[in-house]
Design a protein around this motif. Structure first.
Motif, PDB file in Angstrom:
ATOM      1  N   GLY A 257      12.798  -3.572  13.537  1.00 43.01           N
ATOM      2  CA  GLY A 257      12.128  -4.386  14.545  1.00 43.01           C
ATOM      3  C   GLY A 257      10.623  -4.385  14.330  1.00 43.01           C
ATOM      4  N   VAL A 258       9.903  -4.750  15.369  1.00 38.36           N
ATOM      5  CA  VAL A 258       8.440  -4.846  15.278  1.00 38.36           C
ATOM      6  C   VAL A 258       7.850  -3.440  15.271  1.00 38.36           C
ATOM      7  N   ILE A 259       7.089  -3.150  14.229  1.00 40.54           N
ATOM      8  CA  ILE A 259       6.476  -1.821  14.089  1.00 40.54           C
ATOM      9  C   ILE A 259       4.950  -1.886  14.168  1.00 40.54           C
ATOM     10  N   GLY A 260       4.389  -3.099  14.193  1.00 40.68           N
ATOM     11  CA  GLY A 260       2.933  -3.205  14.227  1.00 40.68           C
ATOM     12  C   GLY A 260       2.491  -4.654  14.241  1.00 40.68           C
ATOM     13  N   THR A 261       1.208  -4.841  13.938  1.00 41.13           N
ATOM     14  CA  THR A 261       0.602  -6.168  13.978  1.00 41.13           C
ATOM     15  C   THR A 261      -0.392  -6.322  12.841  1.00 41.13           C
ATOM     16  N   VAL A 262      -0.586  -7.563  12.440  1.00 39.68           N
ATOM     17  CA  VAL A 262      -1.691  -7.937  11.557  1.00 39.68           C
ATOM     18  C   VAL A 262      -2.424  -9.067  12.271  1.00 39.68           C
ATOM     19  N   THR A 263      -3.752  -8.934  12.378  1.00 37.70           N
ATOM     20  CA  THR A 263      -4.522  -9.854  13.202  1.00 37.70           C
ATOM     21  C   THR A 263      -5.796 -10.274  12.479  1.00 37.70           C
ATOM     22  N   VAL A 264      -6.147 -11.554  12.641  1.00 33.36           N
ATOM     23  CA  VAL A 264      -7.380 -12.115  12.094  1.00 33.36           C
ATOM     24  C   VAL A 264      -8.074 -12.875  13.209  1.00 33.36           C
ATOM     25  N   SER A 265      -9.406 -12.780  13.250  1.00 32.46           N
ATOM     26  CA  SER A 265     -10.197 -13.560  14.198  1.00 32.46           C
ATOM     27  C   SER A 265     -11.487 -14.009  13.531  1.00 32.46           C
ATOM     28  N   GLY A 266     -11.851 -15.258  13.769  1.00 35.02           N
ATOM     29  CA  GLY A 266     -13.119 -15.783  13.270  1.00 35.02           C
ATOM     30  C   GLY A 266     -13.067 -17.261  12.947  1.00 35.02           C
TER      31      GLY A 266
ATOM     32  N   TYR B 287       1.937   2.932   4.938  1.00 33.60           N
ATOM     33  CA  TYR B 287       0.483   3.019   4.992  1.00 33.60           C
ATOM     34  C   TYR B 287      -0.142   2.316   3.789  1.00 33.60           C
ATOM     35  N   GLU B 288       0.441   2.519   2.628  1.00 39.02           N
ATOM     36  CA  GLU B 288      -0.060   1.853   1.415  1.00 39.02           C
ATOM     37  C   GLU B 288       0.097   0.340   1.526  1.00 39.02           C
ATOM     38  N   ASP B 289       1.204  -0.101   2.128  1.00 39.94           N
ATOM     39  CA  ASP B 289       1.412  -1.534   2.338  1.00 39.94           C
ATOM     40  C   ASP B 289       0.325  -2.119   3.244  1.00 39.94           C
ATOM     41  N   ALA B 290      -0.119  -1.353   4.230  1.00 43.41           N
ATOM     42  CA  ALA B 290      -1.192  -1.828   5.116  1.00 43.41           C
ATOM     43  C   ALA B 290      -2.465  -2.082   4.307  1.00 43.41           C
ATOM     44  N   TRP B 291      -2.767  -1.186   3.399  1.00 39.84           N
ATOM     45  CA  TRP B 291      -3.956  -1.366   2.552  1.00 39.84           C
ATOM     46  C   TRP B 291      -3.797  -2.595   1.656  1.00 39.84           C
ATOM     47  N   THR B 292      -2.597  -2.759   1.081  1.00 39.19           N
ATOM     48  CA  THR B 292      -2.337  -3.897   0.199  1.00 39.19           C
ATOM     49  C   THR B 292      -2.455  -5.213   0.955  1.00 39.19           C
ATOM     50  N   LEU B 293      -1.819  -5.300   2.123  1.00 39.35           N
ATOM     51  CA  LEU B 293      -1.871  -6.526   2.922  1.00 39.35           C
ATOM     52  C   LEU B 293      -3.288  -6.795   3.407  1.00 39.35           C
ATOM     53  N   GLY B 294      -3.964  -5.767   3.896  1.00 45.52           N
ATOM     54  CA  GLY B 294      -5.337  -5.953   4.368  1.00 45.52           C
ATOM     55  C   GLY B 294      -6.259  -6.403   3.252  1.00 45.52           C
TER      56      GLY B 294
ATOM     57  N   THR C 176     -12.743 -11.086  11.053  1.00 44.82           N
ATOM     58  CA  THR C 176     -12.409  -9.674  11.196  1.00 44.82           C
ATOM     59  C   THR C 176     -10.907  -9.565  11.000  1.00 44.82           C
ATOM     60  N   ILE C 177     -10.487  -8.556  10.241  1.00 47.64           N
ATOM     61  CA  ILE C 177      -9.081  -8.339   9.905  1.00 47.64           C
ATOM     62  C   ILE C 177      -8.668  -6.972  10.445  1.00 47.64           C
ATOM     63  N   ASP C 178      -7.487  -6.913  11.036  1.00 45.91           N
ATOM     64  CA  ASP C 178      -7.010  -5.662  11.635  1.00 45.91           C
ATOM     65  C   ASP C 178      -5.516  -5.522  11.385  1.00 45.91           C
ATOM     66  N   ILE C 179      -5.092  -4.309  11.033  1.00 46.68           N
ATOM     67  CA  ILE C 179      -3.668  -4.008  10.908  1.00 46.68           C
ATOM     68  C   ILE C 179      -3.397  -2.723  11.675  1.00 46.68           C
ATOM     69  N   HIS C 180      -2.410  -2.809  12.575  1.00 44.40           N
ATOM     70  CA  HIS C 180      -1.965  -1.659  13.356  1.00 44.40           C
ATOM     71  C   HIS C 180      -0.502  -1.375  13.053  1.00 44.40           C
ATOM     72  N   ARG C 181      -0.151  -0.113  13.033  1.00 44.74           N
ATOM     73  CA  ARG C 181       1.255   0.311  13.041  1.00 44.74           C
ATOM     74  C   ARG C 181       1.406   1.103  14.329  1.00 44.74           C
ATOM     75  N   GLY C 182       2.089   0.501  15.297  1.00 42.98           N
ATOM     76  CA  GLY C 182       2.117   1.103  16.628  1.00 42.98           C
ATOM     77  C   GLY C 182       0.679   1.183  17.131  1.00 42.98           C
ATOM     78  N   PRO C 183       0.321   2.297  17.745  1.00 38.07           N
ATOM     79  CA  PRO C 183      -1.039   2.414  18.279  1.00 38.07           C
ATOM     80  C   PRO C 183      -2.089   2.801  17.235  1.00 38.07           C
ATOM     81  N   GLN C 184      -1.650   3.073  15.995  1.00 42.68           N
ATOM     82  CA  GLN C 184      -2.596   3.541  14.980  1.00 42.68           C
ATOM     83  C   GLN C 184      -3.154   2.391  14.151  1.00 42.68           C
ATOM     84  N   GLN C 185      -4.467   2.318  14.096  1.00 42.83           N
ATOM     85  CA  GLN C 185      -5.132   1.325  13.254  1.00 42.83           C
ATOM     86  C   GLN C 185      -5.106   1.815  11.808  1.00 42.83           C
ATOM     87  N   LEU C 186      -4.536   0.992  10.916  1.00 46.41           N
ATOM     88  CA  LEU C 186      -4.423   1.368   9.514  1.00 46.41           C
ATOM     89  C   LEU C 186      -5.433   0.647   8.624  1.00 46.41           C
ATOM     90  N   PHE C 187      -5.960  -0.490   9.103  1.00 45.69           N
ATOM     91  CA  PHE C 187      -6.899  -1.277   8.299  1.00 45.69           C
ATOM     92  C   PHE C 187      -7.791  -2.070   9.245  1.00 45.69           C
TER      93      PHE C 187
END
Length: 158
Positions: free
Chosen positions: A127-136, A25-32, A47-58
């Motif tokens: 394996g894959v545990i989540g996503t980091v996404t940017v749009s704009g 969770y802390e890594d999500a904040w750092t990366l975001g 817009t920046i988004d980070i998910h771990r599984g179905p949970q949005q962390l950032f």
């Protein structure tokens, strides 16, 4: 900044290179936060988004972004979740077969978009545990921004 372009093998190599030793969770904040700093420095309306599984962390929207970017984030993230690969790589694989994602995937384009900007968070031995996404930005620039941030982040976490 010169707009990069990537081949399927280059995109696959990026995914292998950017496998992470962990993602908390802390890594999500750092990366975001790192992504946000890069975008602010470039006046990028993203817009920046980070998910771990179905949970949005950032989630962060910068000036100039719009609600359309939220929809693009969600559509690109769904492609990465479904294919366990970067959304830009998924689209590139279809283009390499002389077709398009929209024509050949049979998935609703209102729900899925194989455009650059979403990248899998892959953890070693998990394996894959989540996503980091940017749009704009243009799709290749969205993708390149995420890759740049992941490289910097990976350098911090080992």
């Amino acid at each position: 900044m010169t707009t990069p372009s990537f081949t399927v093998p280059e995109l696959e190599a990026q995914e292998a290179e950017l496998e992470l030793p962990r993602f908390t969770y802390e890594d999500a904040w750092t990366l975001g936060s790192l992504l946000r700093e890069l975008a602010v420095a470039r006046h990028a309306p993203v817009t920046i988004d980070i998910h771990r599984g179905p949970q949005q962390l950032f989630r962060c929207a910068l000036p100039g972004s719009t609600p359309d970017n939220d929809a693009w984030v969600d559509r690109k993230r769904r492609v990465t979740e479904r294919y366990a690969a970067a959304s830009y790589l998924v689209g590139a694989r279809f283009r390499a077969k002389n077709t398009t994602f929209e024509a050949s995937s049979h998935l609703n384009p209102d729900t899925y978009a194989a455009h650059g900007g979403s990248f899998p968070l892959r953890v070693t031995d998990t394996g894959v545990i989540g996503t980091v996404t940017v749009s704009g930005l243009p799709q290749v620039e969205d993708h390149a921004l995420v890759v740049e941030a992941l490289r910097a982040f990976k350098g911090q976490v080992g």
